[in-house]
Design an enzyme around this catalytic site. Structure first.
Site, PDB file in Angstrom:
ATOM      1  N   CYS A  67      85.138  40.051  47.796  1.00 50.24           N
ATOM      2  CA  CYS A  67      83.710  39.884  47.475  1.00 50.24           C
ATOM      3  C   CYS A  67      83.231  40.632  46.238  1.00 50.24           C
ATOM      4  O   CYS A  67      82.751  40.022  45.280  1.00 50.24           O
ATOM      5  CB  CYS A  67      82.875  40.326  48.677  1.00 50.24           C
ATOM      6  SG  CYS A  67      83.401  39.628  50.260  1.00 50.24           S
ATOM      7  N   HIS A 123      76.209  43.318  47.604  1.00 50.25           N
ATOM      8  CA  HIS A 123      77.557  43.893  47.701  1.00 50.25           C
ATOM      9  C   HIS A 123      78.071  44.455  46.375  1.00 50.25           C
ATOM     10  O   HIS A 123      79.260  44.395  46.077  1.00 50.25           O
ATOM     11  CB  HIS A 123      78.546  42.860  48.252  1.00 50.25           C
ATOM     12  CG  HIS A 123      79.705  43.498  48.971  1.00 50.25           C
ATOM     13  ND1 HIS A 123      80.783  42.794  49.453  1.00 50.25           N
ATOM     14  CD2 HIS A 123      79.952  44.794  49.290  1.00 50.25           C
ATOM     15  CE1 HIS A 123      81.629  43.604  50.035  1.00 50.25           C
ATOM     16  NE2 HIS A 123      81.148  44.836  49.952  1.00 50.25           N
TER      17      HIS A 123
END
Length: 542
Positions: A67, A123
């Protein structure tokens, strides 16, 4: 009578300058290569299929295997080795985030007159307020800061007992939004942005970063029912989550048309990394999975849909990497090359829109000096050029080289049996003592024929390219976790915990602790025995 003669330059153009396009970038989380209707036989995505069919499908498109790296490369246009984020992800309790010296894509678009909005998963770190999306170029933000949350409660855990609420409106905690399914909630927010903005007054950039289809596998029941025929429970739930995303994209596209954006818009769809087969995803027929540098981890789903495309309804084999969106979108927004100086991406709009050749000839997938070194690797096996114990991967032209431990490397078809054990996949090829692989990806996209021994000349050339890139790498930033980040110390939510005035110690290269290889080797031998035993048992069952 006085005649007044006006001299008019025929080159003068008094027509209004066209407004730059509205840009909608939609990213899904952990959606595998085989998890879209036009690649799959068991997942139905009519809205995505229609958009892709009427646009340009990117079938030579690369992302990162996890990610944080994919998002950082999209936002900065730079390889991980140039941002210090080349190892793993940013954990919730790490005092780490996107480097402050990087000018982000939304900041560039703001400079070019855009209204910028982000909805969904960030993130990219949040230990300081300076790290937050609203401080990195987005006018508004609504979403979650960590890597994984519950789709209804927005509870996020970083280990046992380390849990907190993670849904934010701007720089405040959005306690009042809990209980609403995130895919629906994020879609509603995007539609609200479209409804309240004037498309004629200012170009719009929306980065919609869905949490879906990352674990936990959660979906409203109405999306599960059409997949009741799928025997594997994880695959059934996963397919339902993909369908919810498909419906969301349909509703957003409808809003673009309804509110007058569509004719001057560019819609980009991309996943962030490969799928996780143990959680219902599928990258079949590609090799590997999320978290690996095999094609199943780094070859992404992607397409562009826009009335502005010159050559539509086609499949593009142009080589495109996620870093390319930065200069491509800055170019579409009217920016010149000086705004993208030093980035690792290329402006690929003409390759996508006109069908021209891609300016990109090479991709550095990554060099991670902190990842577990392959015990079979050495400088000697790298012809004295490169230590093949180091995890690295590069694509140049038709060739792809991997060194070190690329990660789990099997070919995994979609899971169909209802109770097929996850431990079965661990029986794969972990005992193979190799540290160099070479593939002709154009002719062998599924990575079945290793040519490293037949073509040492190509291996040496690509090892030299790794050396070249490694000389430009900045130190890895992977700090130890900070106990002050615990949500229990911050009102029960994941929020910034370090004051902006507090100094950082980012100059340190954080090495992992040395492991006791003797103990690990003994454990490995005992595990291999039980794997062989389990293989015989499972073979008899099948």
């Amino acid at each position: 009578v006085i005649l007044l003669l006006l001299s008019v330059d025929p080159l003068d153009d008094f027509s209004p300058v066209p407004q730059p396009p509205h840009i909608i970038f939609i990213m899904t989380d952990d959606q595998g290569f085989n998890d879209i209707g036009y690649h799959s036989s068991d997942i139905r995505t009519p809205a995505l299929d229609k958009l892709a069919a009427d646009g340009v499908k990117l079938e030579n498109y690369y992302i990162q295997p996890i990610c944080t790296p994919s998002r950082s490369q999209l936002i900065t246009g730079r390889y991980q080795i140039h941002t210090g984020l080349q190892h793993s992800i940013i954990r919730p309790r790490q005092p780490n985030c996107l480097p402050f010296d990087q000018v982000t894509l939304p900041q560039r678009l703001q400079e070019l007159g855009y209204s910028t909005h982000m909805v969904g998963k960030w993130h990219l770190g949040f230990y300081k307020k300076e790290c937050l999306p609203t401080r990195r170029g987005f006018d508004t933000y609504f979403g979650s800061l960590t890597g994984s949350v519950n789709y209804y409660t927005y509870n996020s855990c970083d280990g046992p007992g380390r849990c907190g609420f993670d849904l934010h409106e701007g720089e405040s905690v959005a306690w009042d939004q809990r209980g609403k399914y995130s895919t629906h909630l994020y879609t509603q927010r995007v539609r609200k942005i479209l409804a309240t903005h004037d498309p004629q007054s200012q170009p719009l950039f929306i980065f919609l970063s869905f949490q879906a289809v990352h674990t936990p596998l959660q979906s409203p029941r109405e999306y599960i029912y059409p997949y009741r025929g799928l025997e594997n429970v994880a695959r059934r739930k996963y397919a339902a989550m993909v369908s919810a995303v498909d419906e969301a994209v349909h509703n957003i596209t409808y809003a673009l048309r309804k509110y007058g954006y569509y004719q001057n818009s560019v819609i980009i769809f991309s996943t962030d990394n490969g799928g996780q087969p143990l959680s219902g995803g599928s990258n079949w027929p590609l090799r590997g999975r999320k978290g690996t540098y095999w094609e199943g981890g780094v070859r992404g789903l992607g397409f562009v849909h826009s009335p502005l495309l010159r050559k539509k309804r086609r499949v593009s084999k142009a080589l495109v990497h996620i870093t390319d969106w930065y200069p491509t979108l800055v170019g579409l927004a009217g920016g010149n090359e000086s705004l993208t100086e030093g980035v690792d991406g290329y402006d690929v709009w003409e390759a996508i829109s006109d069908g021209k050749e891609s300016p990109r000839l090479e991709i550095l997938h990554n060099i991670d000096p902190l990842y577990n070194h392959a015990r079979s690797g050495s400088l000697q096996k790298g012809y004295g050029i490169w230590n093949t114990a180091v995890q690295a991967s590069i694509r140049a032209g038709d060739w792809k080289l991997l060194t070190g431990d690329p990660g789990y490397g099997d070919w995994i078809p979609p899971q169909m049996l209802p109770g097929f054990p996850g431990s079965w996949w661990n029986l794969e090829r972990h005992t193979v003592q190799k540290s160099v692989w070479l593939f002709n990806i154009s002719g062998d996209p599924n990575e079945r024929f290793d040519l490293s021994e037949q073509r040492p000349d190509v291996v040496k050339e690509l090892l030299a390219r790794l050396v070249f890139y490694n000389r430009t790498a900045v130190p890895v930033r992977y700090p130890s976790e900070d106990l002050r980040a615990d949500p229990h110390l911050n009102g029960g939510a994941w929020v910034p915990w370090v004051g902006d005035e507090e100094e950082d110690s980012w100059d340190t290269v954080y090495q992992k602790k040395n492991k006791d290889w003797t103990k690990k080797l003994k454990l490995s031998k005992s595990r291999s025995f039980f794997r062989r035993l389990n293989t015989r048992i499972m073979s008899n069952r099948i």
